[in-house]
Scaffold this motif. Structure first.
Motif, mmCIF file in Angstrom:
data_model
loop_
_atom_site.group_PDB
_atom_site.id
_atom_site.type_symbol
_atom_site.label_atom_id
_atom_site.label_comp_id
_atom_site.label_asym_id
_atom_site.label_seq_id
_atom_site.Cartn_x
_atom_site.Cartn_y
_atom_site.Cartn_z
ATOM 1 N N ASP A 1 -0.187 -0.708 -14.847
ATOM 2 C CA ASP A 1 -0.663 -1.130 -13.990
ATOM 3 C C ASP A 1 0.329 -0.880 -12.377
ATOM 4 O OD1 ASP A 1 -1.871 -2.990 -14.815
ATOM 5 O OD2 ASP A 1 -0.033 -4.125 -15.526
ATOM 6 N N VAL A 2 0.582 1.031 -12.592
ATOM 7 C CA VAL A 2 0.592 1.367 -10.869
ATOM 8 C C VAL A 2 -0.709 1.406 -9.779
ATOM 9 C CG1 VAL A 2 1.754 3.182 -10.004
ATOM 10 C CG2 VAL A 2 2.224 2.325 -12.467
ATOM 11 N N PRO A 3 -0.164 0.712 -9.264
ATOM 12 C CA PRO A 3 -1.143 0.145 -7.778
ATOM 13 C C PRO A 3 -1.972 2.552 -7.288
ATOM 14 C CG PRO A 3 0.272 -0.626 -6.904
ATOM 15 C CD PRO A 3 0.994 -0.177 -9.014
ATOM 16 N N THR A 4 -3.335 2.222 -7.084
ATOM 17 C CA THR A 4 -3.321 3.230 -6.572
ATOM 18 C C THR A 4 -3.847 3.299 -5.085
ATOM 19 O OG1 THR A 4 -5.037 4.124 -8.172
ATOM 20 C CG2 THR A 4 -5.323 5.948 -6.357
ATOM 21 N N ALA A 5 -3.050 4.404 -3.881
ATOM 22 C CA ALA A 5 -3.045 3.486 -2.706
ATOM 23 C C ALA A 5 -1.648 4.202 -2.106
ATOM 24 C CB ALA A 5 -3.035 2.135 -2.394
ATOM 25 N N SER A 6 -1.615 4.262 -0.924
ATOM 26 C CA SER A 6 -0.316 4.349 -0.206
ATOM 27 C C SER A 6 0.431 3.722 0.047
ATOM 28 C CB SER A 6 -0.147 5.421 1.700
ATOM 29 O OG SER A 6 0.171 6.114 2.049
ATOM 30 N N PHE A 7 1.752 3.455 0.600
ATOM 31 C CA PHE A 7 2.985 2.048 0.186
ATOM 32 C C PHE A 7 3.544 2.584 1.521
ATOM 33 C CE2 PHE A 7 0.711 1.301 -3.745
ATOM 34 C CZ PHE A 7 -0.360 -0.143 -3.299
ATOM 35 N N ASN A 8 4.046 1.850 2.269
ATOM 36 C CA ASN A 8 5.330 2.134 3.418
ATOM 37 C C ASN A 8 6.699 1.488 2.654
ATOM 38 O OD1 ASN A 8 4.081 3.557 5.062
ATOM 39 N ND2 ASN A 8 3.565 2.062 5.732
ATOM 40 N N TYR A 9 7.624 1.863 2.856
ATOM 41 C CA TYR A 9 8.975 1.432 2.445
ATOM 42 C C TYR A 9 10.042 2.354 2.804
ATOM 43 C CZ TYR A 9 10.316 5.389 -0.814
ATOM 44 O OH TYR A 9 10.283 7.222 -1.159
ATOM 45 N N SER B 1 5.320 12.994 -8.373
ATOM 46 C CA SER B 1 4.916 14.297 -9.507
ATOM 47 C C SER B 1 3.932 13.865 -10.061
ATOM 48 C CB SER B 1 5.377 15.121 -9.412
ATOM 49 O OG SER B 1 5.463 16.457 -9.839
ATOM 50 N N ASP B 2 5.027 12.404 -10.978
ATOM 51 C CA ASP B 2 3.967 12.329 -12.363
ATOM 52 C C ASP B 2 2.752 11.592 -12.197
ATOM 53 O OD1 ASP B 2 5.932 14.222 -13.322
ATOM 54 O OD2 ASP B 2 7.045 12.530 -14.360
ATOM 55 N N ARG B 3 3.001 10.263 -11.009
ATOM 56 C CA ARG B 3 2.071 9.509 -10.648
ATOM 57 C C ARG B 3 1.180 10.172 -9.137
ATOM 58 N NH1 ARG B 3 1.939 5.423 -14.964
ATOM 59 N NH2 ARG B 3 0.004 5.236 -13.883
ATOM 60 N N PRO B 4 0.595 11.598 -9.208
ATOM 61 C CA PRO B 4 0.105 11.756 -7.801
ATOM 62 C C PRO B 4 -0.913 9.965 -7.552
ATOM 63 C CG PRO B 4 -1.801 12.740 -9.520
ATOM 64 C CD PRO B 4 -0.032 11.797 -10.609
ATOM 65 N N GLU B 5 -1.129 9.290 -7.961
ATOM 66 C CA GLU B 5 -1.921 8.072 -7.541
ATOM 67 C C GLU B 5 -1.569 7.201 -6.492
ATOM 68 O OE1 GLU B 5 -1.074 6.275 -11.540
ATOM 69 O OE2 GLU B 5 -1.482 8.189 -10.752
ATOM 70 N N LEU B 6 -0.282 7.518 -6.571
ATOM 71 C CA LEU B 6 0.767 5.986 -5.813
ATOM 72 C C LEU B 6 1.380 7.638 -5.303
ATOM 73 C CD1 LEU B 6 2.310 3.645 -5.674
ATOM 74 C CD2 LEU B 6 4.515 4.748 -7.203
ATOM 75 N N GLN B 7 1.280 7.210 -3.836
ATOM 76 C CA GLN B 7 1.746 7.931 -2.716
ATOM 77 C C GLN B 7 2.598 6.952 -1.477
ATOM 78 O OE1 GLN B 7 1.413 10.551 -1.713
ATOM 79 N NE2 GLN B 7 0.447 10.893 -4.196
ATOM 80 N N LEU B 8 3.986 7.228 -1.719
ATOM 81 C CA LEU B 8 4.683 6.114 -1.107
ATOM 82 C C LEU B 8 5.096 6.854 0.255
ATOM 83 C CD1 LEU B 8 7.336 5.684 -4.246
ATOM 84 C CD2 LEU B 8 5.399 4.635 -2.676
ATOM 85 N N ARG B 9 5.936 6.696 1.766
ATOM 86 C CA ARG B 9 5.457 6.880 2.562
ATOM 87 C C ARG B 9 7.274 6.166 3.336
ATOM 88 N NH1 ARG B 9 3.959 6.637 8.208
ATOM 89 N NH2 ARG B 9 2.994 4.546 7.863
ATOM 90 N N GLY C 1 0.113 -10.901 -3.883
ATOM 91 C CA GLY C 1 -0.840 -9.676 -3.401
ATOM 92 C C GLY C 1 -0.315 -8.055 -3.573
ATOM 93 N N ARG C 2 -0.963 -7.357 -2.387
ATOM 94 C CA ARG C 2 -0.339 -5.735 -3.016
ATOM 95 C C ARG C 2 0.757 -5.392 -2.584
ATOM 96 N NH1 ARG C 2 -0.548 -2.120 1.534
ATOM 97 N NH2 ARG C 2 -1.391 -0.845 0.632
ATOM 98 N N GLU C 3 1.518 -5.875 -2.144
ATOM 99 C CA GLU C 3 3.041 -5.906 -1.793
ATOM 100 C C GLU C 3 3.867 -6.115 -3.195
ATOM 101 O OE1 GLU C 3 1.462 -6.953 1.800
ATOM 102 O OE2 GLU C 3 1.855 -7.923 0.276
ATOM 103 N N GLN C 4 3.849 -7.584 -3.473
ATOM 104 C CA GLN C 4 4.299 -7.605 -5.159
ATOM 105 C C GLN C 4 4.116 -6.410 -6.277
ATOM 106 O OE1 GLN C 4 3.692 -11.447 -6.258
ATOM 107 N NE2 GLN C 4 4.525 -11.676 -8.528
ATOM 108 N N ARG C 5 2.530 -6.365 -6.265
ATOM 109 C CA ARG C 5 2.477 -5.620 -7.354
ATOM 110 C C ARG C 5 2.389 -4.194 -7.228
ATOM 111 N NH1 ARG C 5 -3.425 -3.453 -7.578
ATOM 112 N NH2 ARG C 5 -2.765 -2.921 -8.747
ATOM 113 N N ILE C 6 3.268 -3.861 -6.454
ATOM 114 C CA ILE C 6 3.702 -2.016 -5.848
ATOM 115 C C ILE C 6 5.568 -2.254 -5.731
ATOM 116 C CG2 ILE C 6 4.075 -2.673 -3.109
ATOM 117 C CD1 ILE C 6 3.887 1.081 -5.672
#
Length: 357
Positions: free
Chosen positions: A73-81, A100-108, A326-331
């Motif tokens: 359940d790692v969401p596929t999107a770009s997220f701000n932190y 690197s291991d989960r390229p579907e997850l982008q953290l900014r 929501g999406r924030e809780q998921r990520i």
């Protein structure tokens, strides 16, 4: 005629005995050779069996160890932190491994528009909807929880690591250490000279981040000191980098911050801290590395004292998760789970902190 038959019978009997002896001899020879071969090959067979057993065992261990790949359940999107500057080495080392291991997850990582980066500003940005989750090296305040409730959600702090809060001074200052109470009294303006705590006759210059941007706290929320105004003598700095630079030029200066951030610095000296003056614990692993030896050698974090709780001021590293379904809780939930895997905890230790599991 009878003699001839007797001779033939005798010859046949001898031939039979000879053949039987020959067969028995060959069988015995084969048994001896087989036994010899088995004896010679036995170490190799046992060794091979041991290797196979070891491989099976290691495969079992590796298959049961949790990794970034095993988190579901790692969401596929770009997220701000954003948030705590104490987390800088985690963002550099651990987060890069995650992506690197989960390229579907982008953290900014996002810096605050106003104020300095830190736990407080990160939590404030999360409350304002500018971040999807925050990193903190201090506990949530009652005010932050109340503000979240007003906006229709709650905030969860999920601990993923541990750090100490270290007090650093100019390397030339000769003082044995401080109790937690003495440290607090310095920042409240009740202790103003180093000679009041066993040091030289030298005015104290306390440095700090502004309370609204603070990355770490020395006044726990469960004490009567919480919320008291800092002394007018306190000089505010934008960041730990600025504070360290000022301390190197200020003989009476003092500053507190993430132990992981300041203990290895060459231009400042960390002080032992204690609940009492007779129980001073250094935030560094002894012996102390002198400024002359640095940077060839650097002081290392006293992870043992932080882990066993003997060091008096501990900072919990927590992921601040917006509980809004929501999406924030998921990520936020997924990011915390990634850091709590065996791989994540090992990486947190590699980044210089103490793991929690």
């Amino acid at each position: 005629m009878d003699n001839t038959n007797q001779k033939k019978a005798l010859i046949n009997s001898e031939i039979a005995l000879f053949l039987r002896g020959l067969i028995i001899g060959k069988v015995l020879t084969l048994i001896v050779i087989g036994g010899l071969l088995w004896w010679l090959l036995k170490p190799n067979l046992l060794s091979r069996r041991s290797v196979n057993s070891s491989n099976q065992s290691s495969n079992t261990v590796s298959s049961t160890a949790s990794t970034f790949q095993t988190v579901a359940d790692v969401p596929t999107a770009s997220f701000n932190y954003g948030g705590s500057t104490a987390w800088a080495s985690i963002r550099q080392l651990v987060d890069s491994q995650i992506q690197s291991d989960r390229p579907e997850l982008q953290l900014r990582y996002v810096d605050p528009v106003n104020g300095s980066p830190g736990s407080s500003s990160g939590i404030r940005m999360l409350l304002d909807g500018k971040l999807d989750f925050a990193q903190s090296s201090r506990p949530l305040t009652d005010e932050e929880q109340a503000m979240a409730k007003e906006r229709g959600f709650t905030l969860e702090q999920r601990q993923v690591g541990m750090d100490g809060i270290a007090v650093v001074v100019n390397p030339s200052l000769n003082v044995p250490g401080l109790t937690v109470e003495q440290l607090q009294q310095i920042y409240l303006g009740k202790i103003t000279n180093w000679n009041q705590v066993g040091g030289p006759n030298l005015p104290i210059t306390p440095l700090s981040q502004r309370p609204e941007d603070a990355d770490t706290v020395i006044f726990p929320s469960n004490t009567d000191l919480k919320g008291q105004a800092l002394s007018s003598n306190v000089q505010y700095v934008y960041s730990t980098t600025e504070a360290v630079r000022q301390l190197s030029k200020t003989p009476g200066g003092i500053y507190y911050a993430s132990a992981r951030s300041v203990v290895p610095q060459c231009s400042v000296k960390a002080l032992p801290l204690g609940s009492t003056s007779g129980q001073l614990i250094p935030p560094y692993s002894e012996p102390l590395v002198s400024p002359e030896q640095c940077p060839r050698q650097r002081n290392q974090l006293n992870t043992q004292a932080i882990k066993n709780g003997s060091y008096p001021i501990i900072a919990n590293l927590s992921v601040i998760i917006k509980q809004n379904k929501g999406r924030e809780q998921r990520i936020g939930d997924a990011y915390a789970k990634l850091l709590l895997t065996d791989q994540g905890q090992k990486a947190i230790e590699q980044a210089g902190f103490v793991a929690v599991r």
